[in-house]
Design a protein around this motif. Structure first.
Motif, PDB file in Angstrom:
ATOM      1  N   MET A   1      60.601  24.220 -21.926  1.00 26.98           N
ATOM      2  CA  MET A   1      60.956  23.340 -20.938  1.00 26.98           C
ATOM      3  C   MET A   1      61.944  22.405 -21.257  1.00 26.98           C
ATOM      4  SD  MET A   1      58.892  23.879 -18.284  1.00 26.98           S
ATOM      5  CE  MET A   1      59.661  22.330 -17.349  1.00 26.98           C
ATOM      6  N   THR A   2      62.199  22.008 -22.568  1.00 27.61           N
ATOM      7  CA  THR A   2      63.301  21.176 -22.774  1.00 27.61           C
ATOM      8  C   THR A   2      64.859  21.875 -22.366  1.00 27.61           C
ATOM      9  OG1 THR A   2      61.963  20.037 -24.639  1.00 27.61           O
ATOM     10  CG2 THR A   2      64.427  19.670 -24.640  1.00 27.61           C
ATOM     11  N   PRO A   3      65.215  23.097 -23.000  1.00 31.01           N
ATOM     12  CA  PRO A   3      65.982  23.587 -22.297  1.00 31.01           C
ATOM     13  C   PRO A   3      66.205  24.162 -20.738  1.00 31.01           C
ATOM     14  CG  PRO A   3      65.063  25.114 -23.587  1.00 31.01           C
ATOM     15  CD  PRO A   3      64.280  23.929 -23.847  1.00 31.01           C
ATOM     16  N   GLN A   4      65.165  24.189 -20.425  1.00 31.26           N
ATOM     17  CA  GLN A   4      65.188  24.654 -18.900  1.00 31.26           C
ATOM     18  C   GLN A   4      65.387  23.251 -18.117  1.00 31.26           C
ATOM     19  OE1 GLN A   4      64.725  27.536 -17.967  1.00 31.26           O
ATOM     20  NE2 GLN A   4      63.851  27.671 -16.013  1.00 31.26           N
ATOM     21  N   ALA A   5      65.015  22.424 -18.374  1.00 30.62           N
ATOM     22  CA  ALA A   5      64.996  20.985 -17.621  1.00 30.62           C
ATOM     23  C   ALA A   5      66.247  20.500 -17.880  1.00 30.62           C
ATOM     24  CB  ALA A   5      63.826  19.967 -17.967  1.00 30.62           C
ATOM     25  N   LYS A   6      67.083  20.824 -19.027  1.00 29.61           N
ATOM     26  CA  LYS A   6      68.457  20.044 -19.160  1.00 29.61           C
ATOM     27  C   LYS A   6      69.266  19.845 -18.235  1.00 29.61           C
ATOM     28  CE  LYS A   6      72.202  20.962 -22.633  1.00 29.61           C
ATOM     29  NZ  LYS A   6      73.116  21.801 -22.114  1.00 29.61           N
ATOM     30  N   ASP A   7      69.642  21.013 -17.428  1.00 34.90           N
ATOM     31  CA  ASP A   7      70.717  21.095 -16.484  1.00 34.90           C
ATOM     32  C   ASP A   7      70.242  20.611 -15.159  1.00 34.90           C
ATOM     33  OD1 ASP A   7      72.761  21.797 -18.059  1.00 34.90           O
ATOM     34  OD2 ASP A   7      72.142  23.940 -18.006  1.00 34.90           O
ATOM     35  N   LEU A   8      69.046  20.321 -15.043  1.00 32.29           N
ATOM     36  CA  LEU A   8      68.394  19.722 -13.656  1.00 32.29           C
ATOM     37  C   LEU A   8      69.044  18.483 -13.181  1.00 32.29           C
ATOM     38  CD1 LEU A   8      64.516  20.835 -13.885  1.00 32.29           C
ATOM     39  CD2 LEU A   8      66.344  21.871 -12.771  1.00 32.29           C
ATOM     40  N   SER A   9      69.436  18.492 -11.752  1.00 33.49           N
ATOM     41  CA  SER A   9      69.825  17.185 -11.366  1.00 33.49           C
ATOM     42  C   SER A   9      68.747  16.306 -10.795  1.00 33.49           C
ATOM     43  CB  SER A   9      70.972  17.333 -10.117  1.00 33.49           C
ATOM     44  OG  SER A   9      70.095  17.890  -9.085  1.00 33.49           O
ATOM     45  N   ASP A  10      68.844  14.965 -10.619  1.00 33.28           N
ATOM     46  CA  ASP A  10      67.931  14.227  -9.953  1.00 33.28           C
ATOM     47  C   ASP A  10      67.497  14.827  -8.883  1.00 33.28           C
ATOM     48  OD1 ASP A  10      69.008  10.973 -11.016  1.00 33.28           O
ATOM     49  OD2 ASP A  10      67.949  12.220 -12.043  1.00 33.28           O
ATOM     50  N   GLN A  11      68.336  15.324  -7.955  1.00 36.17           N
ATOM     51  CA  GLN A  11      67.869  16.074  -6.729  1.00 36.17           C
ATOM     52  C   GLN A  11      66.971  17.253  -6.877  1.00 36.17           C
ATOM     53  OE1 GLN A  11      68.331  14.568  -3.305  1.00 36.17           O
ATOM     54  NE2 GLN A  11      66.566  15.572  -3.273  1.00 36.17           N
ATOM     55  N   ASP A  12      67.420  18.081  -8.069  1.00 34.99           N
ATOM     56  CA  ASP A  12      66.399  19.072  -8.062  1.00 34.99           C
ATOM     57  C   ASP A  12      65.216  18.840  -8.622  1.00 34.99           C
ATOM     58  OD1 ASP A  12      68.816  21.048  -7.798  1.00 34.99           O
ATOM     59  OD2 ASP A  12      69.260  20.836 -10.121  1.00 34.99           O
ATOM     60  N   ILE A  13      64.958  17.805  -9.540  1.00 29.01           N
ATOM     61  CA  ILE A  13      63.715  17.163  -9.981  1.00 29.01           C
ATOM     62  C   ILE A  13      62.820  16.752  -8.846  1.00 29.01           C
ATOM     63  CG2 ILE A  13      62.689  15.439 -11.427  1.00 29.01           C
ATOM     64  CD1 ILE A  13      64.946  15.921 -13.258  1.00 29.01           C
ATOM     65  N   ALA A  14      63.458  15.946  -7.900  1.00 32.64           N
ATOM     66  CA  ALA A  14      62.559  15.409  -6.858  1.00 32.64           C
ATOM     67  C   ALA A  14      62.363  16.655  -5.810  1.00 32.64           C
ATOM     68  CB  ALA A  14      63.699  14.330  -6.023  1.00 32.64           C
ATOM     69  N   ASN A  15      63.048  17.694  -5.870  1.00 37.01           N
ATOM     70  CA  ASN A  15      62.624  18.673  -4.909  1.00 37.01           C
ATOM     71  C   ASN A  15      61.528  19.313  -5.302  1.00 37.01           C
ATOM     72  OD1 ASN A  15      64.796  17.878  -3.187  1.00 37.01           O
ATOM     73  ND2 ASN A  15      66.058  19.583  -3.877  1.00 37.01           N
ATOM     74  N   LEU A  16      61.720  19.790  -6.804  1.00 35.62           N
ATOM     75  CA  LEU A  16      60.488  20.572  -7.479  1.00 35.62           C
ATOM     76  C   LEU A  16      59.402  19.500  -7.454  1.00 35.62           C
ATOM     77  CD1 LEU A  16      62.548  21.972 -10.730  1.00 35.62           C
ATOM     78  CD2 LEU A  16      61.571  23.097  -8.748  1.00 35.62           C
ATOM     79  N   ALA A  17      59.385  18.496  -7.771  1.00 28.33           N
ATOM     80  CA  ALA A  17      58.179  17.530  -7.725  1.00 28.33           C
ATOM     81  C   ALA A  17      57.374  17.506  -6.249  1.00 28.33           C
ATOM     82  CB  ALA A  17      58.526  16.029  -8.068  1.00 28.33           C
ATOM     83  N   ALA A  18      58.331  17.596  -5.185  1.00 28.54           N
ATOM     84  CA  ALA A  18      57.799  17.361  -3.772  1.00 28.54           C
ATOM     85  C   ALA A  18      57.283  18.970  -3.478  1.00 28.54           C
ATOM     86  CB  ALA A  18      58.879  17.275  -2.965  1.00 28.54           C
ATOM     87  N   TYR A  19      57.863  19.868  -4.021  1.00 25.18           N
ATOM     88  CA  TYR A  19      57.379  21.113  -3.781  1.00 25.18           C
ATOM     89  C   TYR A  19      55.877  21.381  -4.646  1.00 25.18           C
ATOM     90  CZ  TYR A  19      56.476  26.286  -4.156  1.00 25.18           C
ATOM     91  OH  TYR A  19      55.718  27.441  -3.917  1.00 25.18           O
ATOM     92  N   PHE A  20      55.843  21.262  -5.804  1.00 27.74           N
ATOM     93  CA  PHE A  20      54.697  21.410  -6.390  1.00 27.74           C
ATOM     94  C   PHE A  20      53.649  20.485  -5.993  1.00 27.74           C
ATOM     95  CE2 PHE A  20      57.343  24.102  -9.363  1.00 27.74           C
ATOM     96  CZ  PHE A  20      56.906  25.272  -9.217  1.00 27.74           C
ATOM     97  N   SER A  21      53.870  19.342  -5.711  1.00 26.63           N
ATOM     98  CA  SER A  21      52.836  18.421  -5.257  1.00 26.63           C
ATOM     99  C   SER A  21      52.212  18.617  -4.099  1.00 26.63           C
ATOM    100  CB  SER A  21      53.214  16.782  -5.500  1.00 26.63           C
ATOM    101  OG  SER A  21      54.382  16.843  -4.416  1.00 26.63           O
ATOM    102  N   SER A  22      53.096  19.607  -3.249  1.00 22.58           N
ATOM    103  CA  SER A  22      52.474  19.935  -2.013  1.00 22.58           C
ATOM    104  C   SER A  22      51.700  21.044  -2.127  1.00 22.58           C
ATOM    105  CB  SER A  22      53.749  20.021  -0.851  1.00 22.58           C
ATOM    106  OG  SER A  22      54.327  21.115  -1.399  1.00 22.58           O
ATOM    107  N   ARG A  23      51.531  21.767  -2.941  1.00 20.94           N
ATOM    108  CA  ARG A  23      50.700  23.025  -3.033  1.00 20.94           C
ATOM    109  C   ARG A  23      49.264  22.686  -3.311  1.00 20.94           C
ATOM    110  NH1 ARG A  23      53.568  26.022  -0.497  1.00 20.94           N
ATOM    111  NH2 ARG A  23      53.943  23.828   0.346  1.00 20.94           N
ATOM    112  N   LYS A  24      48.257  23.445  -2.787  1.00 23.30           N
ATOM    113  CA  LYS A  24      47.210  23.216  -2.932  1.00 23.30           C
ATOM    114  C   LYS A  24      46.700  23.781  -4.474  1.00 23.30           C
ATOM    115  CE  LYS A  24      45.340  22.465   1.367  1.00 23.30           C
ATOM    116  NZ  LYS A  24      45.487  21.358   1.474  1.00 23.30           N
ATOM    117  N   GLY A  25      45.904  23.002  -5.135  1.00 23.82           N
ATOM    118  CA  GLY A  25      45.640  23.338  -6.489  1.00 23.82           C
ATOM    119  C   GLY A  25      44.158  22.961  -6.796  1.00 23.82           C
TER     120      GLY A  25
END
Length: 150
Positions: free
Chosen positions: A117-141
């Motif tokens: 995860m550390t190297p995977q997240a290294k190049d994420l922009s703030d917008q990428d993080i916001a988008n990923l957070a919005a997507y995964f939080s919207s999924r049923k779990g």
């Protein structure tokens, strides 16, 4: 002496009322009905200081292979973040958006360490993080909180 006490009490009451007027409390119905409510997607500010997230953009980003590992989010966490490939990998589906955002920011900054995860997240922009957070939080779990428990 009684006047000093009354003045302090009046001041404390006024401060409490002013603070209460500036605070927006969400009902448990609002939070339970919308697990992504903290993503900024619905007008609430992100505690992670991020722009509003976009669910569709987050879904697309979750499928992109990272340069550092050659893996995508869904390769390890499942198609919608609900079926991780290992018991030690977290379920992302239905998780609070701000929690996901803070975790990704910590991995990106190197404050939180994980071999993938550390190297995977290294190049994420703030917008990428916001988008990923919005997507995964919207999924049923299967994640649950204490809303509705008596």
């Amino acid at each position: 002496m009684r006047t000093a006490f009354t003045s302090r009490l009046t001041f404390a009451l006024a401060a409490a009322l002013a603070l209460g007027a500036c605070t927006k409390l969400e009902s448990t119905d609002t939070a339970a009905a919308d697990p992504g409510h903290a993503s900024g997607e619905h007008g609430s500010a992100s505690s992670a200081g991020l722009p509003p997230g976009n669910i569709a953009a987050g879904e697309k980003k979750s499928q992109e292979k990272g340069k550092a590992t050659g893996q995508s989010c869904i390769d390890c966490h499942g198609a919608e973040g609900d079926k991780p490939i290992a018991a030690t990998y977290p379920h992302l589906a239905g998780q609070y958006a701000d929690y996901l955002a803070h975790a990704l920011q910590a991995y990106r900054a190197g404050d939180r360490q994980h071999a993938l995860m550390t190297p995977q997240a290294k190049d994420l922009s703030d917008q990428d993080i916001a988008n990923l957070a919005a997507y995964f939080s919207s999924r049923k779990g299967e994640l649950r909180d204490l809303h509705g428990l008596d």
